[in-house]
Design an enzyme around this catalytic site. Structure first.
Site, PDB file in Angstrom:
ATOM      1  N   ARG A 105      42.588 -57.586 -12.099  1.00  0.00           N
ATOM      2  CA  ARG A 105      42.662 -58.217 -12.529  1.00  0.00           C
ATOM      3  C   ARG A 105      42.974 -57.859 -14.034  1.00  0.00           C
ATOM      4  NH1 ARG A 105      37.887 -61.180 -16.409  1.00  0.00           N
ATOM      5  NH2 ARG A 105      37.905 -58.732 -17.153  1.00  0.00           N
TER       6      ARG A 105
ATOM      7  N   ASP B 298      30.508 -73.426 -20.231  1.00  0.00           N
ATOM      8  CA  ASP B 298      30.814 -71.605 -20.865  1.00  0.00           C
ATOM      9  C   ASP B 298      32.330 -72.065 -20.337  1.00  0.00           C
ATOM     10  OD1 ASP B 298      31.421 -68.951 -20.918  1.00  0.00           O
ATOM     11  OD2 ASP B 298      29.686 -68.426 -19.749  1.00  0.00           O
TER      12      ASP B 298
ATOM     13  N   TYR C 287      35.804 -62.219 -28.510  1.00  0.00           N
ATOM     14  CA  TYR C 287      36.110 -61.091 -28.263  1.00  0.00           C
ATOM     15  C   TYR C 287      37.166 -60.907 -27.033  1.00  0.00           C
ATOM     16  CZ  TYR C 287      32.466 -60.554 -25.370  1.00  0.00           C
ATOM     17  OH  TYR C 287      31.266 -60.577 -24.157  1.00  0.00           O
ATOM     18  N   LYS C 288      37.340 -61.900 -26.668  1.00  0.00           N
ATOM     19  CA  LYS C 288      38.391 -61.963 -25.515  1.00  0.00           C
ATOM     20  C   LYS C 288      39.477 -63.043 -25.875  1.00  0.00           C
ATOM     21  CE  LYS C 288      34.349 -61.495 -22.823  1.00  0.00           C
ATOM     22  NZ  LYS C 288      33.623 -62.871 -21.093  1.00  0.00           N
TER      23      LYS C 288
ATOM     24  N   PHE D 236      30.276 -65.561 -13.477  1.00  0.00           N
ATOM     25  CA  PHE D 236      29.432 -64.575 -14.474  1.00  0.00           C
ATOM     26  C   PHE D 236      28.146 -64.326 -14.613  1.00  0.00           C
ATOM     27  CE2 PHE D 236      29.432 -61.203 -17.646  1.00  0.00           C
ATOM     28  CZ  PHE D 236      30.363 -60.314 -18.428  1.00  0.00           C
TER      29      PHE D 236
HETATM   30  C1  LIG Z   1      32.430 -62.185 -20.713  1.00  0.00           C
HETATM   31  C2  LIG Z   1      31.154 -62.987 -20.588  1.00  0.00           C
HETATM   32  C3  LIG Z   1      30.622 -63.107 -21.026  1.00  0.00           C
HETATM   33  C4  LIG Z   1      29.253 -62.706 -21.805  1.00  0.00           C
HETATM   34  O1  LIG Z   1      28.827 -62.535 -22.755  1.00  0.00           O
HETATM   35  P1  LIG Z   1      27.994 -61.878 -23.623  1.00  0.00           P
HETATM   36  O2  LIG Z   1      27.141 -61.836 -23.675  1.00  0.00           O
HETATM   37  O3  LIG Z   1      28.889 -61.698 -24.413  1.00  0.00           O
HETATM   38  O4  LIG Z   1      28.126 -59.930 -22.884  1.00  0.00           O
HETATM   39  C5  LIG Z   1      29.315 -63.931 -20.684  1.00  0.00           C
HETATM   40  N1  LIG Z   1      29.474 -65.452 -19.496  1.00  0.00           N
HETATM   41  C6  LIG Z   1      30.810 -65.360 -19.239  1.00  0.00           C
HETATM   42  C7  LIG Z   1      31.106 -66.674 -18.486  1.00  0.00           C
HETATM   43  C8  LIG Z   1      31.572 -64.449 -19.698  1.00  0.00           C
HETATM   44  O5  LIG Z   1      33.059 -64.067 -19.415  1.00  0.00           O
END
Ligand SMILES: *Cc1c(COP(=O)(O)O)cnc(C)c1O
Length: 409
Positions: free
Chosen positions: A368, A194, A219-220, A125
């Site tokens: 997705r 992560d 939040y996911k 990401f």
């Molecule tokens: C959704 C996601 C993020 C989001 O980071 P934020 O700081 O909450 O915006 C980071 N890393 C991964 C792998 C994600 O899937």
């Protein structure tokens, strides 16, 4: 062929079917985007209005103590710990994933001062890579998928820290946390996992896998609410020696002594920085309560079954023949999402959303679909694939109105 009747049979036998009623799900919507923003738990409505009207409205500043606001990051951290295999005292809910990655990365680097390389994934990401670049401070970055294809190719005695995503945000591929953590340790490196796409849906065993640090979103799949505070795990053994640069007063041993010099708190609180967003944390609290009634093995089993059904439904449909599976077919190495490649994927997703089937699109050309086991049914997937097939049959990409890109996809 998987029929709608067979899907209904699977739903009837679903041991988690009772959970669906704990969420507010809009009429006429099939929600396949819980991997991006989880839906609203009914309990969160009551919890948040109580927090606003009573704790804030009536309690005022007394609520930092009386309503337990001050300890909320740790209390929620311990509660999250059950979902990610962490014994109490090693997790705090705070800040965002990007910021928590920064803190844990700098903490991990501080434990390996003689090593100059950070190993990460080229396909991770993007924010993870942006943060790694920003935090690198003279360290080199080596990327899996760019500089080599396996950890074995890239690990040596210069690697300080390995940053890995447990579940790939695009393909849904699930990595072997135990094996990769041990591999990094044998090379003398530390590991940060992560968990954004695994927390709350794939059982995680941080302590048992001897993980050093971890971060993740709430939040996911955890349904904590838009922009809800994230979490951070640091193994007990690293608390004392590790240092991160965001040393704010909430990480101080005695924040209300207002001392001139920073002294870190002994435990996990040293990873806090400043005042935390209580309303956001309360959304996380309401969402985590849902898990008190959930058997995590049953959750994982349903997630795998939903993925298998979705793949079968798409692949058996003649109108979906042009879609290519971009996720692992074997559910043992797949998280809770399934992606398909299709050159006109963006337009198809837009057209599906217009018909109430909400998935999302990620470059390059990936449609997705998040398959959250707390509230989805196999029949929902059957109906969603019918709508997808209809969009493909109508070649919706030839209509310009489905081509314009929204700011958030
Ligand atoms: C959704 C996601 C993020 C989001 O980071 P934020 O700081 O909450 O915006 C980071 N890393 C991964 C792998 C994600 O899937």
């Amino acid at each position: 062929m998987l029929s709608r009747e067979e899907c209904a049979d699977l739903d009837r036998d679903d041991p988690l079917a009772y959970m669906r009623d704990r969420f507010i799900l809009p009429e006429g919507v099939i929600y396949l985007d819980g991997n991006s923003l989880g839906p609203l738990p009914k309990a969160a409505v009551a919890t948040l209005s109580h927090t606003v009207e009573q704790e804030w409205g009536q309690g005022l500043i007394r609520s930092w103590d009386d309503a337990g606001w001050f300890d909320l990051p740790q209390r929620l951290g311990d509660r999250l710990g059950r979902l990610i295999g962490a014994a109490p005292g090693q997790v705090v809910a705070c800040d965002g994933t990007s910021i928590n990655l920064y803190k844990t990365l700098r903490a991990a680097l501080s434990l390996r001062p003689d090593r100059r390389t950070i190993l990460a994934e080229a396909g991770s990401f993007p924010t993870d890579l942006y943060i790694i670049e920003g935090a690198a401070e003279g360290h080199r970055t080596r990327l899996l998928g760019r500089d080599g294809d396996t950890l074995d190719d890239l690990l040596d005695d210069d690697v300080a820290v390995v940053v890995l995503s447990h579940v790939d945000y695009r393909s849904g591929a699930l990595l072997d946390m135990r094996e990769l953590t041990h591999k990094a340790h044998r090379a003398g490196a530390l590991v940060i996992w992560d968990l954004c796409h695994s927390a709350g849906v794939v059982p995680v065993e941080l302590d048992a896998c001897e993980v050093d640090f971890a971060v993740g979103c709430s939040y996911k799949y955890l349904n904590g609410g838009p922009g809800a505070p994230a979490f951070l795990y640091a193994a007990h053994r690293h608390h004392e020696a590790s240092r991160h640069p965001l040393t704010g007063w909430w990480g101080h041993a005695a924040p209300f002594a207002f001392e001139r010099d920073f002294r870190p708190q002994d435990g996990i609180r040293r990873f806090l920085t400043g005042t935390q967003p209580i309303l956001g944390l309360k959304g996380v609290e309401a969402a985590l309560q849902l898990y008190d009634d959930v058997d995590l093995a049953a959750l994982r089993a349903k997630s795998r079954a939903l993925g298998d059904s979705f793949i079968a439904l798409v692949e058996q449909h003649p109108d979906c023949a042009a879609l290519q599976l971009a996720s692992p077919r074997d559910s043992a190495v797949r998280g809770s999402q399934v992606a398909f490649t299709f050159p006109h994927g963006y337009a198809v997703i837009r057209a599906m959303i217009e018909q109430g089937v909400i998935g999302d699109f990620r470059e390059p050309g990936l449609m997705r679909f998040g398959l959250a086991p707390l509230y989805l049914r196999h029949t929902d997937l059957f109906d969603a694939v019918e709508i997808m097939a209809d969009c493909l049959r109508r070649q919706v990409w030839t209509d310009p109105k489905y081509q314009t890109r929204a700011a958030v996809t």
